[in-house]
Write a protein that holds these residues in place. Structure first.
Motif, PDB file in Angstrom:
ATOM      1  N   LYS A  35      59.667  18.545  69.095  1.00 54.49           N
ATOM      2  CA  LYS A  35      58.404  17.820  69.014  1.00 54.49           C
ATOM      3  C   LYS A  35      57.299  18.707  68.437  1.00 54.49           C
ATOM      4  O   LYS A  35      56.555  18.292  67.559  1.00 54.49           O
ATOM      5  N   ALA A  38      57.834  19.207  64.779  1.00 53.89           N
ATOM      6  CA  ALA A  38      57.495  17.988  64.037  1.00 53.89           C
ATOM      7  C   ALA A  38      55.985  17.853  63.883  1.00 53.89           C
ATOM      8  O   ALA A  38      55.495  17.480  62.817  1.00 53.89           O
ATOM      9  N   GLU A  39      55.244  18.184  64.941  1.00 55.35           N
ATOM     10  CA  GLU A  39      53.784  18.105  64.862  1.00 55.35           C
ATOM     11  C   GLU A  39      53.240  19.101  63.848  1.00 55.35           C
ATOM     12  O   GLU A  39      52.352  18.782  63.065  1.00 55.35           O
ATOM     13  N   LEU A  41      54.905  20.351  61.277  1.00 50.10           N
ATOM     14  CA  LEU A  41      55.313  19.864  59.964  1.00 50.10           C
ATOM     15  C   LEU A  41      54.420  18.718  59.513  1.00 50.10           C
ATOM     16  O   LEU A  41      53.981  18.677  58.357  1.00 50.10           O
ATOM     17  N   PHE A  42      54.114  17.796  60.422  1.00 51.71           N
ATOM     18  CA  PHE A  42      53.245  16.680  60.087  1.00 51.71           C
ATOM     19  C   PHE A  42      51.857  17.182  59.676  1.00 51.71           C
ATOM     20  O   PHE A  42      51.273  16.711  58.708  1.00 51.71           O
ATOM     21  N   THR A  43      51.338  18.179  60.399  1.00 54.92           N
ATOM     22  CA  THR A  43      50.034  18.753  60.067  1.00 54.92           C
ATOM     23  C   THR A  43      50.068  19.405  58.694  1.00 54.92           C
ATOM     24  O   THR A  43      49.156  19.221  57.881  1.00 54.92           O
ATOM     25  N   VAL A  45      52.180  18.750  56.192  1.00 62.04           N
ATOM     26  CA  VAL A  45      52.341  17.713  55.167  1.00 62.04           C
ATOM     27  C   VAL A  45      51.014  16.986  54.942  1.00 62.04           C
ATOM     28  O   VAL A  45      50.629  16.716  53.804  1.00 62.04           O
ATOM     29  N   SER A  46      50.295  16.698  56.017  1.00 63.70           N
ATOM     30  CA  SER A  46      48.995  16.033  55.891  1.00 63.70           C
ATOM     31  C   SER A  46      48.019  16.898  55.110  1.00 63.70           C
ATOM     32  O   SER A  46      47.287  16.403  54.246  1.00 63.70           O
ATOM     33  N   ARG A  49      49.046  16.920  51.493  1.00 63.07           N
ATOM     34  CA  ARG A  49      48.695  15.631  50.889  1.00 63.07           C
ATOM     35  C   ARG A  49      47.208  15.593  50.589  1.00 63.07           C
ATOM     36  O   ARG A  49      46.789  15.181  49.519  1.00 63.07           O
TER      37      ARG A  49
END
Length: 107
Positions: A35, A38-39, A41-43, A45-46, A49
């Motif tokens: 988890k 993933a957080e 990685l999400f940060t 990627v955001s 982007r």
């Protein structure tokens, strides 16, 4: 005989349930363990982007400004050419009018 078959079926079901419950627990543990990753990685990627969108927006804005500058340059050049043509025409008409006026005065 039927009761024995039902008991066998119940034992198979309970074994299957224990097995799947174990797999579900393993999957839940894996999800919990990852988890945080993933957080992160999400940060990341955001952020990437956002940077990409910002660079794209900057590029588009620069292209629009360059295009507008080229357009203004083209319009200015065309305006100067039209003005020069008009001035030449006006000079020609003025010269003809002078000739006519001179011929009327002398004539």
């Amino acid at each position: 005989d039927m009761i024995g078959a039902l008991q066998d079926l119940r034992r198979e079901f309970d074994a299957f349930k224990r097995h799947t419950d174990g797999e579900i627990q393993t999957l839940r543990a894996a999800v919990e363990a990852n988890k945080g990753k993933a957080e992160v990685l999400f940060t990341e990627v955001s952020a990437q982007r956002g940077e990409a969108v910002g660079r794209y927006r900057e590029l588009v804005s620069r292209e629009l400004e360059d295009g507008e500058a080229r357009w203004h340059g083209d319009v200015d050049a065309q305006t100067r050419a039209l003005q020069a043509g008009f001035d030449d025409y006006k000079f020609g008409v003025s010269a003809k009018l002078r000739e006519l006026w001179d011929s009327v005065k002398t004539g």
